[in-house]
Write a protein that holds these residues in place. Structure first.
Motif, PDB file in Angstrom:
ATOM      1  N   ALA A 133       0.826  -1.210   0.000  1.00  0.00           N
ATOM      2  CA  ALA A 133       0.000   0.000   0.000  1.00  0.00           C
ATOM      3  C   ALA A 133       0.860   1.260   0.000  1.00  0.00           C
ATOM      4  O   ALA A 133       0.371   2.353   0.310  1.00  0.00           O
ATOM      5  N   ARG A 134       2.127   1.120  -0.393  1.00  0.00           N
ATOM      6  CA  ARG A 134       3.029   2.266  -0.436  1.00  0.00           C
ATOM      7  C   ARG A 134       2.560   3.268  -1.493  1.00  0.00           C
ATOM      8  O   ARG A 134       2.226   2.890  -2.613  1.00  0.00           O
ATOM      9  N   LEU A 135       2.542   4.531  -1.149  1.00  0.00           N
ATOM     10  CA  LEU A 135       2.189   5.585  -2.101  1.00  0.00           C
ATOM     11  C   LEU A 135       3.330   6.581  -2.171  1.00  0.00           C
ATOM     12  O   LEU A 135       3.499   7.429  -1.297  1.00  0.00           O
ATOM     13  N   GLU A 136       4.127   6.450  -3.243  1.00  0.00           N
ATOM     14  CA  GLU A 136       5.268   7.333  -3.451  1.00  0.00           C
ATOM     15  C   GLU A 136       5.232   8.001  -4.827  1.00  0.00           C
ATOM     16  O   GLU A 136       5.518   9.178  -4.958  1.00  0.00           O
ATOM     17  N   ASN A 137       4.862   7.228  -5.857  1.00  0.00           N
ATOM     18  CA  ASN A 137       4.937   7.701  -7.234  1.00  0.00           C
ATOM     19  C   ASN A 137       3.549   7.841  -7.847  1.00  0.00           C
ATOM     20  O   ASN A 137       2.761   6.893  -7.852  1.00  0.00           O
ATOM     21  N   VAL A 138       3.269   9.029  -8.357  1.00  0.00           N
ATOM     22  CA  VAL A 138       1.985   9.328  -8.991  1.00  0.00           C
ATOM     23  C   VAL A 138       2.239   9.519 -10.483  1.00  0.00           C
ATOM     24  O   VAL A 138       3.067  10.344 -10.876  1.00  0.00           O
ATOM     25  N   ALA A 139       1.526   8.758 -11.325  1.00  0.00           N
ATOM     26  CA  ALA A 139       1.841   8.734 -12.754  1.00  0.00           C
ATOM     27  C   ALA A 139       0.672   9.182 -13.612  1.00  0.00           C
ATOM     28  O   ALA A 139      -0.499   8.980 -13.270  1.00  0.00           O
ATOM     29  N   PHE A 140       1.035   9.789 -14.755  1.00  0.00           N
ATOM     30  CA  PHE A 140       0.096  10.042 -15.836  1.00  0.00           C
ATOM     31  C   PHE A 140       0.652   9.366 -17.079  1.00  0.00           C
ATOM     32  O   PHE A 140       1.796   9.634 -17.473  1.00  0.00           O
ATOM     33  N   LEU A 237     -14.713   2.258  -4.916  1.00  0.00           N
ATOM     34  CA  LEU A 237     -13.497   1.462  -4.996  1.00  0.00           C
ATOM     35  C   LEU A 237     -13.009   1.319  -6.434  1.00  0.00           C
ATOM     36  O   LEU A 237     -11.855   0.940  -6.657  1.00  0.00           O
ATOM     37  N   ASP A 238     -13.860   1.625  -7.408  1.00  0.00           N
ATOM     38  CA  ASP A 238     -13.432   1.502  -8.806  1.00  0.00           C
ATOM     39  C   ASP A 238     -12.408   2.580  -9.159  1.00  0.00           C
ATOM     40  O   ASP A 238     -11.400   2.297  -9.803  1.00  0.00           O
ATOM     41  N   LEU A 254      -6.295  11.320   0.551  1.00  0.00           N
ATOM     42  CA  LEU A 254      -7.147  10.233   1.032  1.00  0.00           C
ATOM     43  C   LEU A 254      -6.437   8.890   0.896  1.00  0.00           C
ATOM     44  O   LEU A 254      -6.427   8.085   1.840  1.00  0.00           O
ATOM     45  N   LEU A 255      -5.845   8.640  -0.263  1.00  0.00           N
ATOM     46  CA  LEU A 255      -5.143   7.373  -0.476  1.00  0.00           C
ATOM     47  C   LEU A 255      -3.929   7.247   0.437  1.00  0.00           C
ATOM     48  O   LEU A 255      -3.662   6.173   0.994  1.00  0.00           O
ATOM     49  N   LYS A 256      -3.204   8.337   0.598  1.00  0.00           N
ATOM     50  CA  LYS A 256      -1.985   8.305   1.416  1.00  0.00           C
ATOM     51  C   LYS A 256      -2.311   8.063   2.891  1.00  0.00           C
ATOM     52  O   LYS A 256      -1.564   7.374   3.599  1.00  0.00           O
ATOM     53  N   GLY A 257      -3.424   8.607   3.350  1.00  0.00           N
ATOM     54  CA  GLY A 257      -3.768   8.483   4.757  1.00  0.00           C
ATOM     55  C   GLY A 257      -4.602   7.274   5.106  1.00  0.00           C
ATOM     56  O   GLY A 257      -4.924   7.069   6.282  1.00  0.00           O
ATOM     57  N   ASP A 258      -4.970   6.459   4.117  1.00  0.00           N
ATOM     58  CA  ASP A 258      -5.853   5.324   4.377  1.00  0.00           C
ATOM     59  C   ASP A 258      -5.350   4.084   3.629  1.00  0.00           C
ATOM     60  O   ASP A 258      -5.876   3.717   2.577  1.00  0.00           O
ATOM     61  N   PRO A 259      -4.332   3.408   4.145  1.00  0.00           N
ATOM     62  CA  PRO A 259      -3.790   2.215   3.477  1.00  0.00           C
ATOM     63  C   PRO A 259      -4.829   1.119   3.255  1.00  0.00           C
ATOM     64  O   PRO A 259      -4.752   0.378   2.267  1.00  0.00           O
ATOM     65  N   ALA A 260      -5.810   1.018   4.165  1.00  0.00           N
ATOM     66  CA  ALA A 260      -6.840  -0.004   3.993  1.00  0.00           C
ATOM     67  C   ALA A 260      -7.669   0.267   2.738  1.00  0.00           C
ATOM     68  O   ALA A 260      -8.004  -0.665   1.984  1.00  0.00           O
ATOM     69  N   ARG A 261      -8.024   1.533   2.498  1.00  0.00           N
ATOM     70  CA  ARG A 261      -8.747   1.887   1.284  1.00  0.00           C
ATOM     71  C   ARG A 261      -7.883   1.600   0.055  1.00  0.00           C
ATOM     72  O   ARG A 261      -8.377   1.100  -0.955  1.00  0.00           O
ATOM     73  N   TYR A 262      -6.607   1.928   0.157  1.00  0.00           N
ATOM     74  CA  TYR A 262      -5.696   1.684  -0.959  1.00  0.00           C
ATOM     75  C   TYR A 262      -5.728   0.205  -1.340  1.00  0.00           C
ATOM     76  O   TYR A 262      -5.906  -0.149  -2.508  1.00  0.00           O
ATOM     77  N   ARG A 263      -5.555  -0.671  -0.361  1.00  0.00           N
ATOM     78  CA  ARG A 263      -5.543  -2.112  -0.641  1.00  0.00           C
ATOM     79  C   ARG A 263      -6.890  -2.580  -1.183  1.00  0.00           C
ATOM     80  O   ARG A 263      -6.953  -3.433  -2.082  1.00  0.00           O
TER      81      ARG A 263
END
Length: 325
Positions: A133-140, A237-238, A254-263
């Motif tokens: 659930a690591r959030l480091e890189n954001v891509a386009f 979740l989609d 939101l994603l960074k602060g909520d690993p459960a949502r990320y997974r």
């Protein structure tokens, strides 16, 4: 009687039948190659009776891209009995087609206008599972013109860095117009952003390809409220919806602060991806071509030529425009 995929002679690669779509992914960089060449090769790979040609068959089903409608019209002869199937993509209506294939389900009007999801990115490399659930890189994954202006400048990059994240922005396409390698490589991507410049009509001709690629890659997506994306959305979740830079930043927080949502988004995406992966899309094409359209082609009689059908279509639109005044 078989199915023929049409490409002009100059657009058919040398040794075309030796191409492997996922190995030779750089060949499939424009719409006609992605839709016509890729579909033909994918179906051949599973043993279907399909042909790639630069001429028109006298019978069966002919699948062509909208950009080639003028050439198809010129090549038509009175002896032609083939059913004309036009892949429209995001182009205007193809009057000469008996059937049109659209990439956005919101624009479909069966039985003449049929929605077909775009193929996933050829050769797609999924995100490394070890990233969790690591959030480091954001891509386009795309070109600058398809990115909201608020997400294309140094202020946006600074805002992303302010969250402790790295921004992997738009790619430059070289003179050879080959798709950049990073478009297919999601190994170190932790979130995907795809927000186009705002438009009132919600892009009715565009596909949901970036969402499908994100699902297949195991990467949570933050997307604009485009009609193709919203048509597939069953729950939060989609994907997360963002119409501008502020909403995109809020989604990243939101994603960074909520690993459960990320997974949960990753797991949901992997489930949804099975509806749109290569195997599922292949089955859709097989049902359409061999179970629905090829039987129709066997009953075709003498009919209007494409030139007359184009004239009829123009008259129909003219009458409709006058009635709407």
């Amino acid at each position: 009687m078989s199915v023929t995929f049409f490409l002009p002679e100059g657009e058919i690669p040398p040794d075309v039948l030796s191409l492997d779509v996922d190995r030779d992914w750089e060949w499939f960089r424009n719409a006609q190659q992605a839709w016509i060449l890729q579909t033909c090769l994918r179906l051949r790979a599973v043993g279907d009776d399909v042909v790639l040609a630069s001429t028109l068959p006298q019978a069966g089903v002919l699948v062509f891209y909208a950009a080639h409608k003028h050439l198809v019209r010129r090549l038509w002869t009175p002896q032609s009995r083939c059913l004309l199937v036009a892949v429209r993509g995001d182009r205007h209506e193809v009057d000469i087609g008996d059937v049109e294939i659209l990439q956005n389900p919101r624009s479909a009007q069966p039985p003449r206008r049929i929605a077909m999801p775009h193929w996933p990115q050829p050769g797609l490399i999924a995100r490394e599972r070890s990233r969790g659930a690591r959030l480091e890189n954001v891509a386009f994954k795309g070109v600058r013109k398809n990115l909201h202006p608020e997400l294309a400048g140094p202020e946006w990059e600074a805002s992303v860095q302010g969250l402790g994240l790295n921004w992997q922005g738009p790619s430059a396409i070289g003179e050879d117009q080959k798709a950049p390698r990073e478009w297919r490589d999601f190994r170190t991507a932790d979130a995907l952003i795809a927000v186009r410049p705002p438009r009132r009509d919600a892009y009715p001709g565009k596909p949901a390809t970036k969402l499908i690629n994100a699902w297949l890659a195991g990467v949570p997506a933050i997307l604009g409220p485009e009609s193709a994306y919203m048509a597939l959305r069953e729950s939060e979740l989609d994907f997360l919806v963002a119409a501008d830079a502020n909403q995109a930043l809020a989604a990243l927080r939101l994603l960074k602060g909520d690993p459960a949502r990320y997974r949960a988004m990753v797991e949901n995406g992997q489930r949804r991806a099975r509806e749109f992966d290569v195997a599922a899309t292949t089955r859709r094409w097989q049902r359409l071509l061999f179970e629905e359209l090829l039987p129709q082609a066997t009953t075709l009689q003498r009919r209007l030529s494409p030139r007359w059908r184009r004239a009829v279509g123009l008259c129909r639109r003219l009458v409709g425009a006058r009635a709407g005044r």
